[in-house]
Design an enzyme around this catalytic site. Sequence first.
Site, PDB file in Angstrom:
ATOM      1  N   TYR A 142       0.868  -1.176   0.000  1.00  0.00           N
ATOM      2  CA  TYR A 142       0.000   0.000   0.000  1.00  0.00           C
ATOM      3  C   TYR A 142       0.903   1.223   0.000  1.00  0.00           C
ATOM      4  CZ  TYR A 142      -3.290   3.522   1.814  1.00  0.00           C
ATOM      5  OH  TYR A 142      -4.066   4.649   1.996  1.00  0.00           O
ATOM      6  N   ASP A 237       9.453   2.772  -0.550  1.00  0.00           N
ATOM      7  CA  ASP A 237       8.428   3.436   0.251  1.00  0.00           C
ATOM      8  C   ASP A 237       8.683   3.059   1.702  1.00  0.00           C
ATOM      9  OD1 ASP A 237       6.285   4.454   1.565  1.00  0.00           O
ATOM     10  OD2 ASP A 237       4.768   3.652   0.205  1.00  0.00           O
ATOM     11  N   LYS A 265       4.804   8.869   8.732  1.00  0.00           N
ATOM     12  CA  LYS A 265       4.593   8.257  10.042  1.00  0.00           C
ATOM     13  C   LYS A 265       5.625   8.735  11.083  1.00  0.00           C
ATOM     14  CE  LYS A 265       1.430   4.976   8.234  1.00  0.00           C
ATOM     15  NZ  LYS A 265       1.387   4.247   6.983  1.00  0.00           N
TER      16      LYS A 265
HETATM   17  C1  PLP Z   1       0.733   4.823   5.625  1.00  0.00           C
HETATM   18  C2  PLP Z   1       1.456   4.572   4.363  1.00  0.00           C
HETATM   19  C3  PLP Z   1       1.375   5.446   3.275  1.00  0.00           C
HETATM   20  C4  PLP Z   1       0.440   6.615   3.248  1.00  0.00           C
HETATM   21  O1  PLP Z   1       0.725   7.566   4.199  1.00  0.00           O
HETATM   22  P1  PLP Z   1      -0.441   8.571   4.676  1.00  0.00           P
HETATM   23  O2  PLP Z   1       0.254   9.516   5.584  1.00  0.00           O
HETATM   24  O3  PLP Z   1      -1.478   7.717   5.334  1.00  0.00           O
HETATM   25  O4  PLP Z   1      -0.979   9.220   3.445  1.00  0.00           O
HETATM   26  C5  PLP Z   1       2.192   5.223   2.183  1.00  0.00           C
HETATM   27  N1  PLP Z   1       3.020   4.165   2.152  1.00  0.00           N
HETATM   28  C6  PLP Z   1       3.118   3.299   3.162  1.00  0.00           C
HETATM   29  C7  PLP Z   1       4.104   2.176   3.081  1.00  0.00           C
HETATM   30  C8  PLP Z   1       2.319   3.450   4.287  1.00  0.00           C
HETATM   31  O5  PLP Z   1       2.385   2.551   5.279  1.00  0.00           O
END
Ligand code: PLP
Length: 425
Positions: A142, A237, A265
């Site tokens: 994701y 990511d 995060k």
């Molecule tokens: C949470 C997450 C996102 C999206 O971040 P948001 O701040 O919720 O938009 C993108 N990539 C990964 C791997 C994530 O865990």
Amino acid sequence: MTRSQKLFSRAQKVLVGGVNSPVRAFRAVGGAPRFAVEGSGCRLVDADGRAYIDYCLSWGPLILGHARPEIAAAAAKALRRGSTFGAATEAEVELAEELRRAIPSLERVRLTSSGTEAVMSALRVARAATSRDLIVKFSGCYHGHVDSLLVQAGSGATTLGVPDSAGVPAAWARTTLTLPYNDLEAARRTFSKLGGKIAAVIVEPFVGNMGVVLPRPGFLEGLRALTKRHKALLIFDEVITGFRLCYGGAQNALGITPDLTTLGKIVGGGLPLAAYGGRREIMELVAPLGPVYQAGTLSGNPVAVAAGLECLRLLRRDRPYRGLNEATTRLVAGLLGAARAAKVPVRVNSAGSMFTVFFCDSPVFDYASAKKADAKRYARFFNAMLREGVYFPPAQFEAAFLSAAHRPKDVDRTILAARRAFSKV
Ligand SMILES: *Cc1c(COP(=O)(O)O)cnc(C)c1O
């Protein structure tokens, strides 16, 4: 009726589904979601005054626990000086310097407000840098709710059964090639056919969003070699893994250097802040230096930057990683023992202080194997744990997290709770 139930019925009359992010609605586990009132350390308190040992931790940011006093103080101090200026501030420079020291591949950085924005922008830069359109992603990963990436996406998209979102033009979805995670052969085949059209491969180096899934030895190294050979970019990511597994990114631990990295995060210390960055010549395509437009009224917001910077400084000073890993190892062993005692087949995947208890009998290494897990059984486990005062992520296909505020006695209490919970699933 509990206060959370009352609040939830009120919420549903004004907020879509009563929430501002889908997985918060507890659809996957049933029952009214708990409304949070406060948190402190590893504890979360709901609107009915019930306290939980929290392993959801706002889905990842709270590696130092809730309401860490130094972070709260730094944010409050920044807020008193002015909440936003729409002009550059020194703290943004300090945060970018801190990020580059920790993750050397971040030669140039741009701050954004959410991980989704960071990913969306990184893809735009990758497409500009290569003059190619296609992006390779892996099913079950994701990357935020970026249009073209909501194809076989994990996290809430899997939980809610909409891995391919409505509202995404077919033409955009066609710019995304989706492959099985850990399947380097599939990536090789795709590149040998379409290599000249692929702008980038985006991957969670350790996956958190189909539950925790680890990269097989050679998989990420293979992606690095493949992208290099075909002049495509490799994007890590690290929105979850950044500063989660070590001080820096998973890339530091793995010894693999991606071209671009996204962060979120943890780097915001619990406030809305994210970042993308990478090789200088690629990042210099971004405005004002280059033709890729990307901007944000609240990007690099001083309050969020102050919280993020304080969080990273505390992590650099205290290096809580060894303790976190030990606590996680103990917890995982305890959970496995509790499941075995109750004769409930589970597999636990863990990396550093992130883990997932999969209710299935076979190894989980990609999306197809993750989906074999019995999500209904997880829901019963989740609710039994909740009654015991332990708050796991309210869906099977998510990572659970520990924080530096989880003490051995909290871990022990969790294991005891799990012994009772497993016997009821
Ligand atoms: C949470 C997450 C996102 C999206 O971040 P948001 O701040 O919720 O938009 C993108 N990539 C990964 C791997 C994530 O865990």
